[in-house]
Structure formats: C-alpha cells, structure tokens
Scaffold this active site. Structure first.
Site, short mmCIF file in Angstrom:
data_model
loop_
_atom_site.label_atom_id
_atom_site.label_comp_id
_atom_site.label_asym_id
_atom_site.label_seq_id
_atom_site.Cartn_x
_atom_site.Cartn_y
_atom_site.Cartn_z
N GLY A 14 53.65 15.82 25.13
CA GLY A 14 52.65 15.47 24.13
C GLY A 14 51.58 14.54 24.66
O GLY A 14 51.38 14.43 25.86
N GLY A 53 43.93 18.43 30.70
CA GLY A 53 44.80 19.08 31.69
C GLY A 53 45.79 20.01 30.98
O GLY A 53 45.99 21.16 31.37
N HIS A 54 46.41 19.51 29.90
CA HIS A 54 47.33 20.36 29.13
C HIS A 54 46.59 21.57 28.56
O HIS A 54 47.11 22.68 28.55
CB HIS A 54 47.92 19.58 27.94
CG HIS A 54 48.82 18.45 28.32
ND1 HIS A 54 48.55 17.14 27.96
CD2 HIS A 54 49.98 18.41 29.01
CE1 HIS A 54 49.52 16.36 28.40
NE2 HIS A 54 50.40 17.10 29.04
N LYS A 77 49.55 17.72 39.20
CA LYS A 77 49.58 16.25 39.30
C LYS A 77 51.02 15.81 39.61
O LYS A 77 51.25 14.91 40.39
CB LYS A 77 49.10 15.58 38.02
CG LYS A 77 49.04 14.06 38.20
CD LYS A 77 48.47 13.36 37.02
CE LYS A 77 49.44 13.29 35.87
NZ LYS A 77 50.62 12.42 36.15
#
Ligand code: PAF
Length: 282
Positions: free
Chosen positions: A31, A36-37, A151
């Site tokens: 969450g 990026g998500h 990452k």
C-alpha cells in the site's frame, strides 16, 4: 472496483475466471501507493485479462517493530488512486489473520545464498517473511504473471529463486525503478520524510550516478570508498551499506570480469528512515 478482505471470497471470485483460462496479472504491494506501483499496474492491465493488486503490510518481513508500526497505511486513498487508473483492478486487502490464521510466523526458505547478502545481512528474517507472504499470495491468486519493482532488486531475485525452486507456474517480471524528478527512487517510506529530508535524499541517486562513472575506470573496492567518502560530506545521512554485487548471484565483487553484470546497492538512513536504492554499473 472490487475490494476483497477475505481470501475465500477472492478465490470464489477468481476461480471461474481461472477455469475460463483468463490470464491473471498480480501486483503485490504493502500500500501507500505511488507512481512506481501504478506503472506495475499499468503493465499488468496491458498484459492480462484480469489484474489483482494486494495491499497488505506483512508483519513477518519486518525485523524492526517500530518500522512496522510506522509503515504508512492509506487504504482509502490507495483505492481512490487505483480507481482513477482503472475500474478493472481487483483489490485484495486482508487482515493479518486472513493470511496467517492465528500463527503469524514465517516459513523458512533456502534461496541458495541470495538471502545472506545485503538486506538479508542487515534485516535478519526479512526474506523468510517475504517468501512466506509472496508464496501464500501466489497460492490464493494463482497469477500467470507477477510484477515486482527493481528498487527491491534483491527481493526480485529472491522471488524468482523461490518460484523456480518450488516450481510455481508464474512468470516473475521485474520493472524499472520509478524516480521522482529529483532522482529519488519512489518508495512508500518517502511519505515519512520531511520536505527538507526529501530534497536532501536526492543526493542518493546523484552519488549512485557518480559511482557508476567512477566504476568505469576503478576497482569495486575504490568505488565503495568513493561512495562512502561522498556521503561523509552530508551529516544528515547514516550510510548502512554500499555494496557492489554481481546481478544474478548477488555476491560481492572484488575483481571486475568482462562478461558479468554488476550493480551497486545502497541502504541509508535519513531522519531515521531507511531508504534503499540500486544502480546498474555496466
Ligand atoms: O515489495 C513489497 O512491497 C513487499 O515486500 C511485498 C512484495 C508486497 C511482500 O510483502
């Protein structure tokens, strides 16, 4: 948008789709979504019939109780952000008990030594926790493809190893690091940084880029000293490690070899918040 809290409800929803051979893409997260998500979600939406995202702050991968406690939890905002992207994302946001059924402990994994390097050395038990949650989520969701950001490059290699050792039929796809305009790698933990620290944290990528240039004509050892000295100029940072490792084994490198791929990995504290990043060096 459908949000499931119980694995039984999610499985009941997904099983007819799996029976119809619909392809399922999966994006596991904890969450506090950032761009990026969203890029992982976009890739999954473009490559699969169905996209599932999990939002679960997994307690067994935290070796530090304060870090677990302070990890940002922003479910309502996350759902709003996803809704803006697409209404076709299926969200699985369980409580701890839905996953761990009263026994919140990790399984133990052998990742052929990948777990003993870098994050594994500094966060004991972390990768057992990651393996436990990812394996369980794969069992519940049965994805064809799963998307992970680079990452957490060591995590990505570990998940690939876990999948191949356990013969889990899922393609694990690594996706490039998303960066702020300043170069700071996007991370949910950035939310905890003050404005000043976030500005200062841009130095991390600047120094990684200089390390890449320095590495062209210097040894791994000299490059490590270079990075350590660069950070000494900034008292705001406490460098935990900068290591240069070969990409597939993640073993530290002492001598460069022409056909090998190397990456620099960093973990560093600013305002007591631990950030990680990495850069391909050749
Ligand atoms: O990278 C993360 O956010 C987590 O480690 C993951 C893969 C969602 C497992 O909890």
């Amino acid at each position: 948008m459908l949000v499931f809290n119980k694995k039984s409800d999610l499985s009941a929803f997904l099983s007819p789709l799996i029976n119809q051979n619909k392809s399922i893409g999966f994006v596991p997260t904890m969450g506090a979504l950032h761009k990026g998500h969203l890029s992982l979600l976009e890739k999954s939406l473009s490559e699969n019939d169905v996209t599932v995202m999990s939002i679960f702050v997994n307690p067994t991968q935290f070796n530090n109780a304060e870090d677990l406690d302070k990890y940002p939890r922003t479910l309502n905002r996350d759902v709003e952000i996803m809704q803006e992207l697409s209404n076709n994302i299926i969200v699985y946001a369980p409580e701890v008990d839905d996953i761990y059924e009263g026994n919140t402990v990790s399984e133990s994994f052998d990742y052929d030594g990948l777990e003993n390097q870098m994050e594994g050395k500094h966060r004991p038990g972390h990768f057992d926790g990651v393996g436990t949650i990812v394996k369980r989520l794969f069992e519940i969701i049965q994805p064809n493809k799963a998307y992970f950001g680079e990452k957490d490059f060591q995590q990505l290699q570990i998940v690939k190893k876990m999948v191949s050792k356990n013969k889990i039929p899922v393609a694990v796809i690594g996706c490039p690091i998303h960066r702020e305009e300043s170069g700071l790698a996007m991370s949910s933990r950035n939310e905890r940084l003050s404005y000043e620290a976030k500005e200062k944290a841009a130095e991390i990528f600047k120094i990684l880029k200089s390390a890449k240039t320095f590495f062209e004509n210097n040894s791994p050892e000299a490059t490590i000293s270079f990075v350590e000295n660069e950070f000494k100029k900034f008292p705001e940072f406490q460098l935990e490690y900068f290591e240069i490792a070969e990409e597939s084994s993640l073993l530290p490198v002492s001598k460069k070899e022409a056909d090998k791929k190397y990456r620099g990995f960093i973990a560093i504290f600013i305002e007591n918040i631990r950030l990680i990043d990495n850069i391909s060096l050749n």
